[in-house]
Design a protein around this motif. Structure first.
Motif, PDB file in Angstrom:
ATOM      1  N   GLY A   1       0.780  -1.230   0.125  1.00  0.00           N
ATOM      2  CA  GLY A   1      -0.060   0.138   0.053  1.00  0.00           C
ATOM      3  C   GLY A   1       0.870   1.071   0.066  1.00  0.00           C
TER       4      GLY A   1
ATOM      5  N   HIS B   1     -10.466   1.328   1.516  1.00  0.00           N
ATOM      6  CA  HIS B   1      -9.317   1.185   1.303  1.00  0.00           C
ATOM      7  C   HIS B   1      -8.303   1.529   2.694  1.00  0.00           C
TER       8      HIS B   1
ATOM      9  N   ASN C   1      -7.242   0.199   4.868  1.00  0.00           N
ATOM     10  CA  ASN C   1      -6.092  -0.816   5.437  1.00  0.00           C
ATOM     11  C   ASN C   1      -5.006  -0.611   4.246  1.00  0.00           C
ATOM     12  N   HIS C   2      -5.011   0.163   3.455  1.00  0.00           N
ATOM     13  CA  HIS C   2      -3.966   0.263   2.369  1.00  0.00           C
ATOM     14  C   HIS C   2      -2.950   1.630   2.684  1.00  0.00           C
TER      15      HIS C   2
ATOM     16  N   TYR D   1       0.060  -0.558  -6.609  1.00  0.00           N
ATOM     17  CA  TYR D   1      -1.011  -1.290  -5.741  1.00  0.00           C
ATOM     18  C   TYR D   1      -2.473  -0.299  -5.984  1.00  0.00           C
TER      19      TYR D   1
ATOM     20  N   LEU E   1      -6.088   1.242  -6.160  1.00  0.00           N
ATOM     21  CA  LEU E   1      -6.764   1.048  -5.190  1.00  0.00           C
ATOM     22  C   LEU E   1      -8.422   1.421  -5.735  1.00  0.00           C
TER      23      LEU E   1
END
Length: 150
Positions: A8, A39, A41-42, A142, A144
């Motif tokens: 992330g 998102h 947790n990213h 990554y 999102l």
């Protein structure tokens, strides 16, 4: 226990005033939660008041560092930025300052800062713009499915 890698966007805030660093983190978390709630947790936001502690945990390849220009310990944000840029050219580094000396500001940009953000009412808006640009960059691995501003 093996520590799993974080996938992330890492965001680091270095300010020699621990209260300001904590406040900046709280504001970033609030803004990120509002804009990217699914998102959450990213994102990993770390704050540091000590440049040595920051340097012992140098940022990852895909990261954004917000560095205070005036640090204690005879260091500036430029000294810290130099070490980040030697490690990876993909990390984005922004100098956060209330400095208005045009020579210092030009020196920051010439030294390789990705930008300068002033400690004022627009700090959070500009910081979020920087984060959105990083997430929207096609080289950011990554993706999102970030919301687009129209």
């Amino acid at each position: 226990m093996e520590k799993l890698p974080f996938f992330g966007l890492r965001i680091q805030v270095l300010d020699d005033n621990p209260f300001y660093a904590a406040l900046y983190k709280l504001q970033l978390e609030r803004e990120l939660l509002t804009a990217y709630s699914m998102h959450q947790n990213h994102f990993k936001i770390s704050t540091y008041a000590d440049p040595k502690e920051f340097l012992s945990d140098l940022p990852a390849i895909h990261s954004i560092s917000f560095l205070d220009y005036n640090l204690r310990s005879n260091l500036t944000g430029l000294d810290v930025m130099d070490k980040i840029k030697k490690r990876t050219s993909l990390a984005k580094v922004y100098i956060i300052t209330d400095e208005s000396n045009s020579f210092i500001l030009r020196t920051c940009l010439d030294a390789g800062a990705d930008g300068i953000i002033f400690k004022n009412n627009e700090l959070m808006e500009l910081s979020m713009m920087v984060i959105r640009q990083m997430l929207d960059n096609p080289n950011f691995p990554y993706q999102l499915n970030t919301p687009k501003n129209n």
